[in-house]
Motif scaffolding. Sequence first.
Motif, PDB file in Angstrom:
ATOM      1  N   ASN A 279       0.800  -1.230   0.000  1.00 47.98           N
ATOM      2  CA  ASN A 279       0.000   0.000   0.000  1.00 47.98           C
ATOM      3  C   ASN A 279       0.828   1.273   0.000  1.00 47.98           C
ATOM      4  OD1 ASN A 279      -2.435  -1.317  -0.073  1.00 47.98           O
ATOM      5  ND2 ASN A 279      -2.553  -1.505   2.155  1.00 47.98           N
ATOM      6  N   HIS A 280       1.997   1.230   0.576  1.00 50.32           N
ATOM      7  CA  HIS A 280       2.810   2.441   0.690  1.00 50.32           C
ATOM      8  C   HIS A 280       3.897   2.549  -0.355  1.00 50.32           C
ATOM      9  CE1 HIS A 280       0.956   2.360   4.670  1.00 50.32           C
ATOM     10  NE2 HIS A 280       1.222   3.651   4.743  1.00 50.32           N
ATOM     11  N   GLN A 281       4.406   1.421  -0.819  1.00 47.18           N
ATOM     12  CA  GLN A 281       5.613   1.469  -1.633  1.00 47.18           C
ATOM     13  C   GLN A 281       5.400   1.100  -3.096  1.00 47.18           C
ATOM     14  OE1 GLN A 281       9.158   1.233   0.251  1.00 47.18           O
ATOM     15  NE2 GLN A 281       7.911   2.598   1.460  1.00 47.18           N
ATOM     16  N   MET A 282       4.204   0.571  -3.421  1.00 52.02           N
ATOM     17  CA  MET A 282       4.020   0.095  -4.792  1.00 52.02           C
ATOM     18  C   MET A 282       2.687   0.555  -5.360  1.00 52.02           C
ATOM     19  SD  MET A 282       4.970  -3.860  -4.645  1.00 52.02           S
ATOM     20  CE  MET A 282       5.935  -4.534  -3.351  1.00 52.02           C
ATOM     21  N   GLY A 283       2.685   0.696  -6.669  1.00 51.60           N
ATOM     22  CA  GLY A 283       1.443   0.896  -7.381  1.00 51.60           C
ATOM     23  C   GLY A 283       1.403  -0.129  -8.498  1.00 51.60           C
TER      24      GLY A 283
ATOM     25  N   LYS B 128      -4.927   5.905  -9.342  1.00 52.47           N
ATOM     26  CA  LYS B 128      -5.044   5.136  -8.104  1.00 52.47           C
ATOM     27  C   LYS B 128      -3.686   4.552  -7.712  1.00 52.47           C
ATOM     28  CE  LYS B 128      -7.740   1.370  -6.061  1.00 52.47           C
ATOM     29  NZ  LYS B 128      -8.867   0.438  -6.291  1.00 52.47           N
ATOM     30  N   ALA B 129      -2.989   4.005  -8.701  1.00 54.28           N
ATOM     31  CA  ALA B 129      -1.693   3.393  -8.419  1.00 54.28           C
ATOM     32  C   ALA B 129      -0.693   4.426  -7.905  1.00 54.28           C
ATOM     33  CB  ALA B 129      -1.152   2.707  -9.674  1.00 54.28           C
ATOM     34  N   MET B 130      -0.827   5.668  -8.388  1.00 52.32           N
ATOM     35  CA  MET B 130       0.125   6.714  -8.017  1.00 52.32           C
ATOM     36  C   MET B 130      -0.287   7.465  -6.753  1.00 52.32           C
ATOM     37  SD  MET B 130       2.563   6.640 -10.060  1.00 52.32           S
ATOM     38  CE  MET B 130       3.290   8.140  -9.399  1.00 52.32           C
TER      39      MET B 130
ATOM     40  N   LEU C 182       6.410   1.414  -9.517  1.00 48.81           N
ATOM     41  CA  LEU C 182       5.161   1.237 -10.244  1.00 48.81           C
ATOM     42  C   LEU C 182       5.282   0.011 -11.145  1.00 48.81           C
ATOM     43  CD1 LEU C 182       2.457   2.762 -10.490  1.00 48.81           C
ATOM     44  CD2 LEU C 182       3.443   4.084 -12.361  1.00 48.81           C
ATOM     45  N   LEU C 183       4.282  -0.874 -11.063  1.00 45.57           N
ATOM     46  CA  LEU C 183       4.270  -2.084 -11.887  1.00 45.57           C
ATOM     47  C   LEU C 183       3.175  -1.936 -12.932  1.00 45.57           C
ATOM     48  CD1 LEU C 183       4.399  -4.584  -8.883  1.00 45.57           C
ATOM     49  CD2 LEU C 183       6.332  -3.873 -10.297  1.00 45.57           C
ATOM     50  N   LEU C 184       3.520  -2.125 -14.193  1.00 52.80           N
ATOM     51  CA  LEU C 184       2.552  -1.917 -15.269  1.00 52.80           C
ATOM     52  C   LEU C 184       2.455  -3.190 -16.093  1.00 52.80           C
ATOM     53  CD1 LEU C 184       4.108   1.496 -16.292  1.00 52.80           C
ATOM     54  CD2 LEU C 184       1.938   1.262 -15.127  1.00 52.80           C
TER      55      LEU C 184
ATOM     56  N   GLU D 170       8.865  13.202 -14.450  1.00 49.67           N
ATOM     57  CA  GLU D 170       8.679  14.220 -13.419  1.00 49.67           C
ATOM     58  C   GLU D 170       8.923  13.707 -12.018  1.00 49.67           C
ATOM     59  OE1 GLU D 170       4.911  16.089 -13.924  1.00 49.67           O
ATOM     60  OE2 GLU D 170       5.467  16.899 -15.893  1.00 49.67           O
ATOM     61  N   LEU D 171       8.563  12.461 -11.758  1.00 49.91           N
ATOM     62  CA  LEU D 171       8.665  11.957 -10.392  1.00 49.91           C
ATOM     63  C   LEU D 171       9.822  10.977 -10.212  1.00 49.91           C
ATOM     64  CD1 LEU D 171       4.845  11.370  -9.818  1.00 49.91           C
ATOM     65  CD2 LEU D 171       6.180  13.361  -9.128  1.00 49.91           C
ATOM     66  N   GLY D 172      10.436  10.570 -11.300  1.00 48.37           N
ATOM     67  CA  GLY D 172      11.563   9.640 -11.191  1.00 48.37           C
ATOM     68  C   GLY D 172      11.192   8.310 -10.556  1.00 48.37           C
ATOM     69  N   VAL D 173       9.953   7.866 -10.785  1.00 46.39           N
ATOM     70  CA  VAL D 173       9.496   6.597 -10.225  1.00 46.39           C
ATOM     71  C   VAL D 173      10.191   5.437 -10.952  1.00 46.39           C
ATOM     72  CG1 VAL D 173       7.439   5.199  -9.785  1.00 46.39           C
ATOM     73  CG2 VAL D 173       7.252   7.679  -9.875  1.00 46.39           C
ATOM     74  N   SER D 174      10.587   4.418 -10.216  1.00 49.21           N
ATOM     75  CA  SER D 174      11.104   3.207 -10.859  1.00 49.21           C
ATOM     76  C   SER D 174       9.920   2.397 -11.355  1.00 49.21           C
ATOM     77  CB  SER D 174      11.893   2.358  -9.860  1.00 49.21           C
ATOM     78  OG  SER D 174      12.873   3.134  -9.227  1.00 49.21           O
ATOM     79  N   MET D 175      10.087   1.794 -12.525  1.00 48.93           N
ATOM     80  CA  MET D 175       8.946   1.052 -13.070  1.00 48.93           C
ATOM     81  C   MET D 175       9.381  -0.280 -13.662  1.00 48.93           C
ATOM     82  SD  MET D 175       6.795   3.904 -15.199  1.00 48.93           S
ATOM     83  CE  MET D 175       6.472   5.529 -14.540  1.00 48.93           C
ATOM     84  N   ILE D 176       8.450  -1.226 -13.623  1.00 50.84           N
ATOM     85  CA  ILE D 176       8.603  -2.449 -14.396  1.00 50.84           C
ATOM     86  C   ILE D 176       7.438  -2.470 -15.378  1.00 50.84           C
ATOM     87  CG2 ILE D 176       8.557  -4.970 -14.362  1.00 50.84           C
ATOM     88  CD1 ILE D 176       9.949  -4.915 -11.714  1.00 50.84           C
ATOM     89  N   VAL D 177       7.769  -2.504 -16.660  1.00 51.66           N
ATOM     90  CA  VAL D 177       6.740  -2.453 -17.694  1.00 51.66           C
ATOM     91  C   VAL D 177       6.694  -3.805 -18.394  1.00 51.66           C
ATOM     92  CG1 VAL D 177       6.055  -1.354 -19.841  1.00 51.66           C
ATOM     93  CG2 VAL D 177       7.120   0.015 -18.055  1.00 51.66           C
TER      94      VAL D 177
END
Lengths: 236, 277
Positions: free
Chosen positions: B109-113, B185-187, B194-196, B221-228
Motif C-alpha cells: 500500500n505504501h511502496q508500490m502501485g 489510483k496506483a500513483m 510502479l508495476l505496469l 517528473e517523479l523519477g518513479v522506478s517502473m517495471i513495464v
Amino acid sequence: MPLLNIEQLNKSFHLHQFGGKQIVGCSGINLTLDHGEFIGITGKSGAGKSTILKCIYRTYIPTSGSMYYESDSYGTIDLARAGEREMIEIRQKEIGYVSQFLKLLPRVTAQDAVIQELVATGCPKERAEGEARSMLRHFGLAESLWDTYPNTFSGGEKLRLNLAAAMVKRPKFLLLDEPTASLDNGSKEAVRDMILDLKRQGTSMMGIFHDLEFMEKVVDQEFSMQSGSITGGRTA
Amino acid sequence: MDEMLSVRQLMKTYGKGCPACLDLTGPDHGRNMCPVCGTIVACADVSLDVYPGEVLGIVGESGSGKSTLVKTLYFDEEPTAGEFYLRSYEDGVPNLYDLSSRKKRWVRNHQMGMVYQNPHLGLRLDHSAGGNIAEKLLMAGNYHVGSIRERAVQLLEKTDIPITRMDDLPRYFSGGMQQRVQISKAMANNPPLLLLDEVTTGLDVSVQANVLDLIREIQRELGVSMIVVSHDFSVIRMLTNRTIVMKNGRIVEQGLTDQIMEDPQHAYTQLLINSLL
C-alpha cells in the motif's frame, strides 16, 4: 592513454532462423583514437563501418576483442564488457551517437527533443531551452518546425534535428554515422562548423562519411574498409 | 543497496511439484508444464534488479510468465521460492516474502502501485473514480477527508480525467479513461515503484499513445522506478532503457533495449524481432 583503443574487434551475427548462419559484420579491427582527435571511416555500404560504431555504442554486442575507453565516470573501461548500467550512464553523459536514421520518441516536439537530451545530463531547464534554440538555429531548422512533431520532417530536417540533439550535450566523444548523408551544401557546412567547434572544445569523434571531399577537411586520420576489415589508412 | 529492487531466484509453480520439474521445463524444452507430474512452472530462476528512476521492460509472448512475475512482486501471488528486496523498505535488508501478511500489505500500500491490463482487477468499477483513489489512500492510513479529496482532484487532473466525472462510476468510462483512473489510483501514495502489466493492450492507438505519454511524464517528473510488462516492442522501446526477454517461465536474454532490438542474441528474441510488423 588514448581516449579509445580498439584491439582485435570482431562482430558476427548468428542467425538462428537460418540454420545458425553467421554473418560477419567486422573482423580484426584495430584502431586508436587520441583525445580530441577525429577518425574518419570510408567504404562501400555493407563494409562494416556502422558495425564498428554500433559496437562502441553497444547497440551491438562485440563477439570478441576489446575497446578500452577512458571514461570520466569509470576510468579505463572495456566497452565490450561494460555492464548495462555503465553503458546507460556513459551514453547519457559522455558518448553521443548521430545516425542517418532518426529514432526520436513519438509525440515529442523538435525543441523538446533537444531540451530533453540536455536535461537528462542534469542541466537546468531554462538553460537547456536557450541552448536548444541556439543549436536548432545553428543547424538551420526552420523556426516554424520547432513546436511540431518530427515524424513528418523531411530526411534532411530529421538529420539536422538529430545532429542538434546529439551535439547540444557537447559530448566528450561523438559517433557520427553518415551525418551529412541527405544534406545540401549549406547544411553540410553548418555540420562542419559545428564539428570544428566541438573539436576546439575537446570533443573526440569517429565518423562515417560518404562525402570524401567534405571529410578530408575535418579528420585527423582516415581509414577505409572492405568486407569487414580495415584495408587502408592514412594520417591527414 | 544501490538497486531500487532486487529479485533473486524467484519461482512460482502451480501443482505439487517433483524433482524433475525444473529440468524438464523452460525454453530448451519449449514448455512450462512438467511432463512427469503435470506441475505448471509459471516462472523460475528469475533474478533481476531495477535501479532508482529506471524503467525495466519485460517482454515475451503470452504464457511466458511475465504477468506471474509482476503479480508475485505485488504479492497478488505467493511465490513458491525466491527473495525480493526493496531499498525503500528497511534499506532492503529483509526478504519481503518472509514478512507477515500485515507487513506485506503495508509495503504494497505504501511502496508500490500496480496497473493491470484489465481495469476491473485494479478498480472497483461500481465505486466512483474519486472513491477508488480514496480507497488506496485510506489503505495507506490517510483518513483526512479534505486531503483525500484534494489529492484525488490533483491526480485526476494530472491524468486528464475531467473533475466533473470524479463522482461517476468507472464502469461507464471508456477503456482509456479507466486505464488513466487506474494509473491515478496506483500513483495515489507516490510509491517509489510502479508495476505496469500490459496497460495499453486492447486500447485504440490514439488512446494507447495518450496512456503511454502519461506514463512517460510520470516517470520523467517523479523519477518513479517502473517495471513495464508488454508483448509489444514499440511500448518497450518507448519507455525503457533495459529489457528482459522471457519464454516458458525463464529469462532467455537481457540487455539494453536498443541492443535487444538490433542485435538479439537468443533464437527466441530473434524470432520476436523478426515477427514485428
